[in-house]
Scaffold this motif. Structure first.
Motif, PDB file in Angstrom:
ATOM      1  N   GLY A 264      -5.393 117.322 149.907  1.00 58.32           N
ATOM      2  CA  GLY A 264      -5.525 115.894 150.205  1.00 58.32           C
ATOM      3  C   GLY A 264      -4.649 115.065 149.303  1.00 58.32           C
ATOM      4  O   GLY A 264      -3.955 114.132 149.749  1.00 58.32           O
ATOM      5  N   ALA A 265      -4.642 115.409 148.011  1.00 64.04           N
ATOM      6  CA  ALA A 265      -3.834 114.666 147.037  1.00 64.04           C
ATOM      7  C   ALA A 265      -2.347 114.826 147.295  1.00 64.04           C
ATOM      8  O   ALA A 265      -1.581 113.856 147.194  1.00 64.04           O
ATOM      9  CB  ALA A 265      -4.167 115.132 145.621  1.00 64.04           C
ATOM     10  N   THR A 266      -1.905 116.042 147.635  1.00 64.75           N
ATOM     11  CA  THR A 266      -0.474 116.245 147.863  1.00 64.75           C
ATOM     12  C   THR A 266       0.003 115.494 149.102  1.00 64.75           C
ATOM     13  O   THR A 266       1.143 115.015 149.139  1.00 64.75           O
ATOM     14  CB  THR A 266      -0.128 117.743 147.981  1.00 64.75           C
ATOM     15  OG1 THR A 266      -0.932 118.353 149.003  1.00 64.75           O
ATOM     16  CG2 THR A 266      -0.359 118.454 146.658  1.00 64.75           C
ATOM     17  N   ALA A 267      -0.864 115.381 150.107  1.00 64.46           N
ATOM     18  CA  ALA A 267      -0.505 114.578 151.291  1.00 64.46           C
ATOM     19  C   ALA A 267      -0.324 113.113 150.907  1.00 64.46           C
ATOM     20  O   ALA A 267       0.597 112.434 151.385  1.00 64.46           O
ATOM     21  CB  ALA A 267      -1.574 114.723 152.370  1.00 64.46           C
ATOM     22  N   VAL A 268      -1.185 112.627 150.025  1.00 61.87           N
ATOM     23  CA  VAL A 268      -1.084 111.238 149.561  1.00 61.87           C
ATOM     24  C   VAL A 268       0.189 111.043 148.729  1.00 61.87           C
ATOM     25  O   VAL A 268       0.897 110.041 148.870  1.00 61.87           O
ATOM     26  CB  VAL A 268      -2.334 110.841 148.756  1.00 61.87           C
ATOM     27  CG1 VAL A 268      -2.142 109.478 148.081  1.00 61.87           C
ATOM     28  CG2 VAL A 268      -3.561 110.812 149.665  1.00 61.87           C
ATOM     29  N   ILE A 269       0.499 112.001 147.868  1.00 65.01           N
ATOM     30  CA  ILE A 269       1.717 111.917 147.045  1.00 65.01           C
ATOM     31  C   ILE A 269       2.954 111.862 147.935  1.00 65.01           C
ATOM     32  O   ILE A 269       3.854 111.037 147.735  1.00 65.01           O
ATOM     33  CB  ILE A 269       1.786 113.110 146.072  1.00 65.01           C
ATOM     34  CG1 ILE A 269       0.700 112.998 145.005  1.00 65.01           C
ATOM     35  CG2 ILE A 269       3.177 113.189 145.418  1.00 65.01           C
ATOM     36  CD1 ILE A 269       0.517 114.263 144.171  1.00 65.01           C
ATOM     37  N   GLY A 270       3.006 112.740 148.934  1.00 66.58           N
ATOM     38  CA  GLY A 270       4.142 112.750 149.849  1.00 66.58           C
ATOM     39  C   GLY A 270       4.275 111.445 150.612  1.00 66.58           C
ATOM     40  O   GLY A 270       5.387 110.956 150.846  1.00 66.58           O
ATOM     41  N   THR A 271       3.151 110.866 150.975  1.00 70.40           N
ATOM     42  CA  THR A 271       3.139 109.583 151.692  1.00 70.40           C
ATOM     43  C   THR A 271       3.661 108.461 150.807  1.00 70.40           C
ATOM     44  O   THR A 271       4.427 107.595 151.257  1.00 70.40           O
ATOM     45  CB  THR A 271       1.717 109.258 152.173  1.00 70.40           C
ATOM     46  OG1 THR A 271       1.269 110.312 153.047  1.00 70.40           O
ATOM     47  CG2 THR A 271       1.664 107.936 152.906  1.00 70.40           C
ATOM     48  N   LEU A 272       3.250 108.460 149.551  1.00 72.12           N
ATOM     49  CA  LEU A 272       3.747 107.454 148.610  1.00 72.12           C
ATOM     50  C   LEU A 272       5.257 107.545 148.440  1.00 72.12           C
ATOM     51  O   LEU A 272       5.960 106.525 148.399  1.00 72.12           O
ATOM     52  CB  LEU A 272       3.068 107.629 147.249  1.00 72.12           C
ATOM     53  CG  LEU A 272       1.689 107.011 147.066  1.00 72.12           C
ATOM     54  CD1 LEU A 272       1.053 107.514 145.770  1.00 72.12           C
ATOM     55  CD2 LEU A 272       1.769 105.484 147.057  1.00 72.12           C
ATOM     56  N   ILE A 273       5.774 108.759 148.357  1.00 74.82           N
ATOM     57  CA  ILE A 273       7.218 108.940 148.182  1.00 74.82           C
ATOM     58  C   ILE A 273       7.968 108.375 149.383  1.00 74.82           C
ATOM     59  O   ILE A 273       8.941 107.621 149.230  1.00 74.82           O
ATOM     60  CB  ILE A 273       7.551 110.434 147.972  1.00 74.82           C
ATOM     61  CG1 ILE A 273       7.046 110.901 146.596  1.00 74.82           C
ATOM     62  CG2 ILE A 273       9.058 110.687 148.102  1.00 74.82           C
ATOM     63  CD1 ILE A 273       7.159 112.390 146.367  1.00 74.82           C
ATOM     64  N   TYR A 274       7.525 108.710 150.579  1.00 75.58           N
ATOM     65  CA  TYR A 274       8.196 108.208 151.781  1.00 75.58           C
ATOM     66  C   TYR A 274       8.118 106.682 151.851  1.00 75.58           C
ATOM     67  O   TYR A 274       9.119 106.008 152.131  1.00 75.58           O
ATOM     68  CB  TYR A 274       7.577 108.819 153.034  1.00 75.58           C
ATOM     69  CG  TYR A 274       8.207 108.304 154.316  1.00 75.58           C
ATOM     70  CD1 TYR A 274       9.364 108.885 154.813  1.00 75.58           C
ATOM     71  CD2 TYR A 274       7.652 107.230 155.020  1.00 75.58           C
ATOM     72  CE1 TYR A 274       9.965 108.415 155.983  1.00 75.58           C
ATOM     73  CE2 TYR A 274       8.243 106.747 156.182  1.00 75.58           C
ATOM     74  CZ  TYR A 274       9.391 107.355 156.654  1.00 75.58           C
ATOM     75  OH  TYR A 274       9.983 106.868 157.804  1.00 75.58           O
ATOM     76  N   THR A 275       6.941 106.139 151.598  1.00 75.45           N
ATOM     77  CA  THR A 275       6.746 104.691 151.667  1.00 75.45           C
ATOM     78  C   THR A 275       7.663 103.965 150.690  1.00 75.45           C
ATOM     79  O   THR A 275       8.275 102.943 151.027  1.00 75.45           O
ATOM     80  CB  THR A 275       5.283 104.342 151.363  1.00 75.45           C
ATOM     81  OG1 THR A 275       4.427 105.024 152.294  1.00 75.45           O
ATOM     82  CG2 THR A 275       5.031 102.852 151.483  1.00 75.45           C
ATOM     83  N   ALA A 276       7.769 104.504 149.471  1.00 73.45           N
ATOM     84  CA  ALA A 276       8.619 103.887 148.455  1.00 73.45           C
ATOM     85  C   ALA A 276      10.098 104.047 148.787  1.00 73.45           C
ATOM     86  O   ALA A 276      10.892 103.113 148.606  1.00 73.45           O
ATOM     87  CB  ALA A 276       8.318 104.483 147.088  1.00 73.45           C
ATOM     88  N   GLU A 277      10.489 105.224 149.257  1.00 78.87           N
ATOM     89  CA  GLU A 277      11.888 105.461 149.628  1.00 78.87           C
ATOM     90  C   GLU A 277      12.330 104.506 150.738  1.00 78.87           C
ATOM     91  O   GLU A 277      13.443 103.980 150.715  1.00 78.87           O
ATOM     92  CB  GLU A 277      12.072 106.911 150.092  1.00 78.87           C
ATOM     93  CG  GLU A 277      11.992 107.949 148.987  1.00 78.87           C
ATOM     94  CD  GLU A 277      13.348 108.249 148.378  1.00 78.87           C
ATOM     95  OE1 GLU A 277      14.347 107.668 148.829  1.00 78.87           O
ATOM     96  OE2 GLU A 277      13.395 109.076 147.443  1.00 78.87           O
ATOM     97  N   MET A 278      11.428 104.281 151.704  1.00 74.63           N
ATOM     98  CA  MET A 278      11.752 103.431 152.853  1.00 74.63           C
ATOM     99  C   MET A 278      11.407 101.963 152.606  1.00 74.63           C
ATOM    100  O   MET A 278      11.699 101.107 153.438  1.00 74.63           O
ATOM    101  CB  MET A 278      11.008 103.932 154.092  1.00 74.63           C
ATOM    102  CG  MET A 278      11.442 105.314 154.559  1.00 74.63           C
ATOM    103  SD  MET A 278      13.201 105.409 154.968  1.00 74.63           S
ATOM    104  CE  MET A 278      13.274 104.311 156.388  1.00 74.63           C
ATOM    105  N   GLN A 279      10.760 101.691 151.464  1.00 73.95           N
ATOM    106  CA  GLN A 279      10.345 100.326 151.110  1.00 73.95           C
ATOM    107  C   GLN A 279       9.589  99.671 152.271  1.00 73.95           C
ATOM    108  O   GLN A 279       9.907  98.551 152.702  1.00 73.95           O
ATOM    109  CB  GLN A 279      11.555  99.490 150.701  1.00 73.95           C
ATOM    110  CG  GLN A 279      12.234 100.008 149.435  1.00 73.95           C
ATOM    111  CD  GLN A 279      13.364  99.108 148.954  1.00 73.95           C
ATOM    112  OE1 GLN A 279      14.129  98.575 149.746  1.00 73.95           O
ATOM    113  NE2 GLN A 279      13.440  98.927 147.641  1.00 73.95           N
ATOM    114  N   LEU A 280       8.580 100.378 152.743  1.00 76.91           N
ATOM    115  CA  LEU A 280       7.805  99.879 153.879  1.00 76.91           C
ATOM    116  C   LEU A 280       7.027  98.622 153.484  1.00 76.91           C
ATOM    117  O   LEU A 280       6.555  98.500 152.342  1.00 76.91           O
ATOM    118  CB  LEU A 280       6.837 100.957 154.367  1.00 76.91           C
ATOM    119  CG  LEU A 280       7.465 102.238 154.920  1.00 76.91           C
ATOM    120  CD1 LEU A 280       6.382 103.178 155.431  1.00 76.91           C
ATOM    121  CD2 LEU A 280       8.470 101.946 156.028  1.00 76.91           C
ATOM    122  N   PRO A 281       6.864  97.682 154.401  1.00 75.50           N
ATOM    123  CA  PRO A 281       6.164  96.419 154.109  1.00 75.50           C
ATOM    124  C   PRO A 281       4.647  96.571 154.156  1.00 75.50           C
ATOM    125  O   PRO A 281       3.966  95.938 154.959  1.00 75.50           O
ATOM    126  CB  PRO A 281       6.683  95.498 155.219  1.00 75.50           C
ATOM    127  CG  PRO A 281       6.943  96.413 156.372  1.00 75.50           C
ATOM    128  CD  PRO A 281       7.436  97.697 155.771  1.00 75.50           C
TER     129      PRO A 281
END
Length: 471
Positions: A264-281
């Protein structure tokens, strides 16, 4: 991998991508001998060498295929053809493909490069490798390149941390990584050690951590956007780095797989990385209650009564039901201290969900029909599927205790994944849009890059698609 909109006169390496129907229409334009070996069926690959170079014929199957199936084919191609591919400008011939389908193809090529330990030793990561595709403008190709590399970064991090042996991912090791991640992406980073957790009253989390040789690391990561009126997602990922079962010791058979209890934690970490890389609003508040579940003279015991963060008392009947203990405090801490539009937790929580669904889907529980349907729809779209199960109040009767408010398990040998979800519901502080994803059967399993069970990356594409398209 560079994506380029141009066509050279000649290419020494070409990818011809076909559905079965497209092959029937176009196959006559190729050497007749190829038709004896290639039909366009899903995962079919034919390699044709000639004087000018090499042509790979890649089959997608029926034209009714879903977009994620293109990614599946590309992943397998990337994995199995690694040693044959050259780091040279490569033409992709797939005239029928639209923007989304091409994006899935590139996602698969990159995600298929993963192995443990991860190194960018695949031809697709070589700076000299270029993918030439005429059907889309350079602007669109640049955007696809950015998205697919961001996703690959997130999913690779997810798989890498889940696959690490237990002695390679102690709490201080993971927290050092998260601290550096926060610096890289300008995330707000907070961690509570054991003393601070005691001051805050995180009793359910501390009960699990008290048997550990390592200090508590109740960690919070915050991604904030400058966009106005942005939605805020509260994400909680179970982060038990290794689960022995505690005093209620697990069967030793296959216990080495319990390094995967942080899916569960690794899925959240991966999501944070993508969100930050793409600078999602969007805004994301992520809580990762990091610990292991160990056996020691200090370990919590069956019959202990614990006071959780929100003041509810819990009778511990089984120390191997530790995941719901750490999640209880993480959920209530997030719900009480932050305002979020959505509250979603992910956990490799119960064998019950594995027995029910195997590796076909995760078990989904939600108190909000809109969020439930959205997660199911997103799961179908990304092939990280979920199936909804009930949260009827009748299940709460099985976790009422004689000596505390709640028991951490039911004594009945049925429906433990439902019992666990009903238990967690008592700690969401009446949040109106909550979902619990039990991903025990899908986060770690049979994969193409490993001989034994390994990390699938489940959850990253599910959450990123949800956040990117619903904010």
């Amino acid at each position: 991998m560079k994506l380029i909109n141009k066509k050279n006169k000649t290419y020494s390496q070409v990818f011809h991508v076909f559905t079965e129907e497209e092959w029937v229409k176009s196959g006559k334009n190729f050497n007749r001998n190829i038709s004896n070996f290639f039909t366009g069926k899903k995962h079919e690959v034919f390699i044709h060498t000639h004087e000018e170079g090499i042509a790979y014929f890649i089959g997608l199957g029926k034209s009714t295929l879903q977009d994620f199936e293109i990614q599946q084919v590309a992943v397998k191609f990337s994995q199995t053809q690694k040693k044959n591919l050259h780091a040279v400008p490569t033409l992709v011939v797939a005239d029928f493909m639209n923007e989304k389908q091409f994006e899935e193809l590139v996602k698969g090529f990159l995600n298929g490069t993963y192995h443990y330990p991860f190194e960018k030793d695949h031809a697709f990561w070589n700076p000299k490798f270029e993918l030439h595709f005429e059907n889309l403008s350079q602007k669109k190709l640049d955007y696809i390149g950015q998205k697919t590399e961001a996703l690959s970064s997130g999913q690779t991090a997810c798989q890498e941390w889940l696959n690490k042996p237990a002695n390679f991912k102690k709490p201080d090791t993971l927290n050092s990584y998260l601290k550096n991640l926060a610096k890289k992406y300008d995330l707000k980073y907070t961690v509570f050690n054991r003393k601070k957790c005691e001051e805050l009253g995180l009793g359910a989390y501390l009960a699990v951590n008290q048997g550990s040789a390592y200090d508590a690391a109740f960690t919070i990561l915050e991604y904030k956007t400058s966009a106005k009126n942005a939605k805020t997602f509260g994400l909680v990922g179970k982060c038990v780095l290794f689960d022995t079962g505690g005093i209620s010791l697990k069967n030793p058979d296959n216990m080495h797989y319990m390094k995967s209890d942080m899916g569960g934690a690794t899925a959240v970490i991966g999501t944070l990385i993508y969100t930050a890389e793409m600078q999602l609003p969007v805004n994301i508040i992520a809580v990762l209650p990091i610990t292991d579940n160990a056996i020691s003279e200090n370990a919590f015991l069956p019959s202990d009564v614990i006071t959780a963060y929100n003041g509810k008392t819990i009778e511990v009947l089984n120390t191997d039901a530790e995941g719901r203990m750490v999640l209880a405090d993480a959920l209530s801490y997030l719900a009480k201290n932050y305002k979020t539009d959505f509250l979603i937790d992910l956990a490799t929580l119960t064998g019950s969900s594995v027995r029910m669904f195997g590796d076909t889907c995760g078990a989904l529980f939600s108190n909000n029909e809109e969020l439930k349907n959205l997660l199911i729809k997103t799961g179908d779209k990304t092939n990280q599927r979920l199936w909804g199960l009930p949260l009827w109040d009748i299940w709460k009767e099985d976790i009422l205790s004689d000596v505390a408010d709640l028991k951490n398990i039911s004594m009945k040998p049925i429906g433990d994944c439902i019992i666990a979800a009903k238990f967690l519901e008592q700690f969401i502080e009446a949040h109106p849009k909550w979902a619990h994803l039990d991903i025990a059967g899908v986060a770690f399993g049979n994969v193409g890059y490993a001989k034994e069970k390994a990390a699938t990356g489940f959850g990253v594409q599910l959450l990123t698609d949800l956040i990117e398209n619903y904010h």
